[in-house]
Design a protein around this motif. Structure first.
Motif, PDB file in Angstrom:
ATOM      1  N   ASP A   1       0.666  -1.304   0.112  1.00 55.11           N
ATOM      2  CA  ASP A   1      -0.103  -0.005   0.066  1.00 55.11           C
ATOM      3  C   ASP A   1       0.748   1.265  -0.146  1.00 55.11           C
ATOM      4  OD1 ASP A   1      -2.550   0.980   0.097  1.00 55.11           O
ATOM      5  OD2 ASP A   1      -2.700   1.602   1.976  1.00 55.11           O
ATOM      6  N   SER A   2       2.060   1.153  -0.415  1.00 59.52           N
ATOM      7  CA  SER A   2       2.849   2.252  -0.676  1.00 59.52           C
ATOM      8  C   SER A   2       2.365   3.071  -1.796  1.00 59.52           C
ATOM      9  CB  SER A   2       4.182   1.926  -0.527  1.00 59.52           C
ATOM     10  OG  SER A   2       4.474   1.037  -1.894  1.00 59.52           O
ATOM     11  N   GLY A   3       1.637   2.824  -2.672  1.00 60.58           N
ATOM     12  CA  GLY A   3       1.384   3.428  -4.051  1.00 60.58           C
ATOM     13  C   GLY A   3       1.830   2.903  -5.142  1.00 60.58           C
ATOM     14  N   LYS A   4       2.317   1.850  -5.340  1.00 62.30           N
ATOM     15  CA  LYS A   4       2.738   1.034  -6.548  1.00 62.30           C
ATOM     16  C   LYS A   4       2.019   0.825  -7.583  1.00 62.30           C
ATOM     17  CE  LYS A   4       4.228  -2.979  -4.390  1.00 62.30           C
ATOM     18  NZ  LYS A   4       3.699  -2.556  -2.679  1.00 62.30           N
TER      19      LYS A   4
ATOM     20  N   THR B   1      -0.979   2.721  -8.092  1.00 62.55           N
ATOM     21  CA  THR B   1      -1.464   4.066  -8.544  1.00 62.55           C
ATOM     22  C   THR B   1      -0.209   4.427  -9.248  1.00 62.55           C
ATOM     23  OG1 THR B   1      -0.633   4.806  -6.710  1.00 62.55           O
ATOM     24  CG2 THR B   1      -2.905   4.393  -6.914  1.00 62.55           C
ATOM     25  N   LEU B   2       0.991   4.512  -9.061  1.00 58.37           N
ATOM     26  CA  LEU B   2       2.044   4.993  -9.773  1.00 58.37           C
ATOM     27  C   LEU B   2       2.332   4.484 -10.987  1.00 58.37           C
ATOM     28  CD1 LEU B   2       4.222   7.142  -9.969  1.00 58.37           C
ATOM     29  CD2 LEU B   2       5.910   5.411  -8.788  1.00 58.37           C
TER      30      LEU B   2
ATOM     31  N   ASP C   1       6.079   5.417   1.071  1.00 53.73           N
ATOM     32  CA  ASP C   1       4.857   6.262   1.671  1.00 53.73           C
ATOM     33  C   ASP C   1       4.946   6.912   2.805  1.00 53.73           C
ATOM     34  OD1 ASP C   1       2.255   6.677   2.304  1.00 53.73           O
ATOM     35  OD2 ASP C   1       1.442   4.734   2.848  1.00 53.73           O
TER      36      ASP C   1
ATOM     37  N   ASN D   1       5.876   9.203  -2.029  1.00 50.89           N
ATOM     38  CA  ASN D   1       4.294   9.357  -2.266  1.00 50.89           C
ATOM     39  C   ASN D   1       3.405   9.898  -0.968  1.00 50.89           C
ATOM     40  OD1 ASN D   1       2.294   8.886  -4.152  1.00 50.89           O
ATOM     41  ND2 ASN D   1       1.988   6.912  -3.386  1.00 50.89           N
ATOM     42  N   LYS D   2       2.401  10.240  -1.484  1.00 49.15           N
ATOM     43  CA  LYS D   2       1.190  10.636  -0.682  1.00 49.15           C
ATOM     44  C   LYS D   2       1.711  11.855   0.351  1.00 49.15           C
ATOM     45  CE  LYS D   2      -0.400   5.795  -0.523  1.00 49.15           C
ATOM     46  NZ  LYS D   2      -0.752   4.785   0.279  1.00 49.15           N
TER      47      LYS D   2
ATOM     48  N   PHE E   1      -0.387  13.790  -1.882  1.00 46.89           N
ATOM     49  CA  PHE E   1      -1.711  13.041  -1.712  1.00 46.89           C
ATOM     50  C   PHE E   1      -2.647  13.426  -2.632  1.00 46.89           C
ATOM     51  CE2 PHE E   1      -5.562  12.380   0.307  1.00 46.89           C
ATOM     52  CZ  PHE E   1      -5.536  10.696   0.823  1.00 46.89           C
TER      53      PHE E   1
ATOM     54  N   LEU F   1      -4.625  11.620 -11.443  1.00 43.12           N
ATOM     55  CA  LEU F   1      -3.651  10.994 -10.968  1.00 43.12           C
ATOM     56  C   LEU F   1      -2.276  11.100 -11.577  1.00 43.12           C
ATOM     57  CD1 LEU F   1      -2.207   8.897  -8.692  1.00 43.12           C
ATOM     58  CD2 LEU F   1      -2.955   7.075 -10.278  1.00 43.12           C
TER      59      LEU F   1
END
Length: 484
Positions: free
Chosen positions: A13-16, A18-19, A165, A196-197, A226, A466
């Motif tokens: 859930d670090s943003g992989k 979405t990136l 994150d 991220n975020k 974020f 995004l």
């Protein structure tokens, strides 16, 4: 061969996801043919591809970001947990069996061959492939035979960007600690870092960025803010906010039990975002609130989740709910639970050959080895609203309740609607994604004047929002150079 880069994370859930999706959209804007790729995914949220297989839900929306249809090569290995130590293993879109953790660990060298074959096919016909890792490469206990992170990157000779994150706190410790857990060749493979975020004034972060760059000898390629209000299909975990807050008065109250092995909870994203719906997940031990509509969701282990429902009082609650004229819907595994009996003669999901259902609809489901994987479209039996979605299930359901279907998929009847109109059952996932179908179902459940909300358009808007945020905050030229 296509250029490629792998996005690995300091944690889950670090943003992989979405990136990767954002980079796919930005590559598409650049005029490139691009595909997402995740070597190994562990998720109970899945989608049916155009070539008739099953992949992780995140890779499906990433494909939309890339402007192409989802296909099995984008996620060649999918693990669907059905117990704390075991999972159904899906290779190139199709299940090969259930493996416990030790057996699958031994199988990984074979799985790697499937992974590299898929990656090679994508590289051969794309300009770019954006690869997503799983969890974190710092999980040293899983490094042997790894195919999800550095094991894949080494085998495919793929450069890596590490995403951290900052919303979790301790972002610099995340970066330093993750790199310290890698071997020297693996550290050399990491070509840059993305934070991220982030919320706040990025200039206040600069001293920390300077410190970490000097400490690890790698450049921070950007700080992504974020971005609130995104509606993108979740990879696995239930949303952090278990309850939505409707923005309009007299909202329809919708309740869903948070089954331990709930699958495809993305079915409910359109309801969670609907301004006229007060949506709530209910976990173990929580009081079940009053509702207008109760939906039993999909499940990867129907018998175990049915036992969980009974242990948490849902069987009595549903009878009381129906006596007061509430509505009930079952989707996929939830449909199976509503019937008289669930049979598993081959032990595909359980050691119990026969389990009593909730007995609310007159049919019996038998689990069979062949999984149904199909994208479908049709209309609701009530109101003729257009509907589209997909089926992913191993059960075959038979019985007189099916004589009054919930849907028509062309000439094929599907699902069931009780004689009194209070109970609906269907195998169709994505039922609420179609705007007309969603409005019609909310009206069936008791909402007058249901608004027509286009969830697909909202997802597309989220992808663009995004991508814009990433483009404004990350050195894209450096990323394209890393990709080669």
């Amino acid at each position: 061969m296509a250029g490629a880069v792998m996005i690995q994370g300091t944690s889950s859930d670090s943003g992989k996801s979405t990136l990767v999706g954002a980079l796919c959209r930005l590559a598409l804007r650049r005029g490139l043919t691009v595909a997402p790729f995740k070597p190994q995914n562990m998720s109970l949220n899945s989608a049916v591809t155009v070539d008739g297989g099953e992949i992780g839900r995140a890779q499906a929306w990433q494909a939309l970001a890339a402007g192409i249809a989802p296909e099995i090569d984008m996620n060649p290995v999918l693990l669907k947990p059905n117990s704390d130590i075991g999972a159904q293993v899906i290779i190139h879109g199709h299940a090969i069996g259930n493996y416990n953790a030790r057996a699958y660990h031994d199988y990984k060298p074979t799985a790697l061959k499937a992974v590299l074959a898929s990656f090679g096919r994508l590289q051969a016909r794309m300009d770019a492939v954006i690869v997503e890792g799983a969890g974190s490469p710092a999980e040293v206990n899983l490094r042997a035979n790894d195919i999800a992170n550095m094991g894949f990157a080494e085998a495919a000779d793929c450069p890596v960007i590490l995403v951290a994150d900052i919303d979790r706190g301790g972002v610099f410790a995340q970066i330093i600690g993750t790199l310290a857990c890698l071997s020297e060749p693996e550290r050399q493979r990491v070509k840059g870092i993305i934070i991220n975020k982030f919320r706040g004034d990025v200039t206040l972060l600069q001293p920390g960025i300077d410190w970490v760059e000097q400490r690890v000898g790698k450049r921070v390629l950007g700080v992504v803010p974020f971005v609130p209000g995104l509606w993108l299909d979740g990879e696995d975990m239930l949303p952090a906010a278990r309850r939505s807050v409707a923005t309009q008065a007299n909202a329809l109250r919708v309740v869903v039990p948070a089954l331990p092995r709930i699958s495809n909870h993305t079915d409910f994203d359109p309801l969670r975002a609907h301004p006229q719906v007060d949506f709530c997940y209910v976990r173990a031990g929580e009081p079940i609130p009053p509702a207008d509509l109760v939906i039993l969701p999909g499940s990867k282990s129907v018998q175990r989740d049915l036992a969980w429902l009974r242990a948490n009082g849902w069987d009595d609650y549903l009878l009381r709910h129906l006596r007061y004229q509430g509505k009930v819907m079952g989707i996929c595994g939830g449909m199976q639970m509503l019937g008289q009996t669930l049979l598993d003669p081959l032990g595909l999901e359980s050691d119990t050959p026969s389990t009593p259902g909730l007995g609310l609809l007159d049919y019996v489901t038998t689990l069979e080895p062949e999984k149904q994987l199909v994208n479908v479209s049709g209309k609701l039996a009530t109101g003729d609203a257009a509907v589209h979605g997909y089926e992913i299930h191993m059960g075959v359901t038979r019985g007189p309740a099916l004589d009054q279907p919930a849907l028509w998929l062309g000439e094929r009847p599907e699902g069931a609607l009780s004689a009194d109109g209070q109970i609906m059952a269907t195998y169709l996932h994505g039922l609420f994604d179609a705007p007309d179908a969603c409005a019609a179902l909310l009206q069936w459940a008791g909402l007058s004047g249901a608004e027509r909300i286009d969830h697909d358009a909202r997802r597309e808007d989220s992808i663009n929002k995004l991508a814009d945020a990433v483009a404004a905050s990350v050195d894209l030229d450096a990323i394209w150079q890393i990709m080669g």
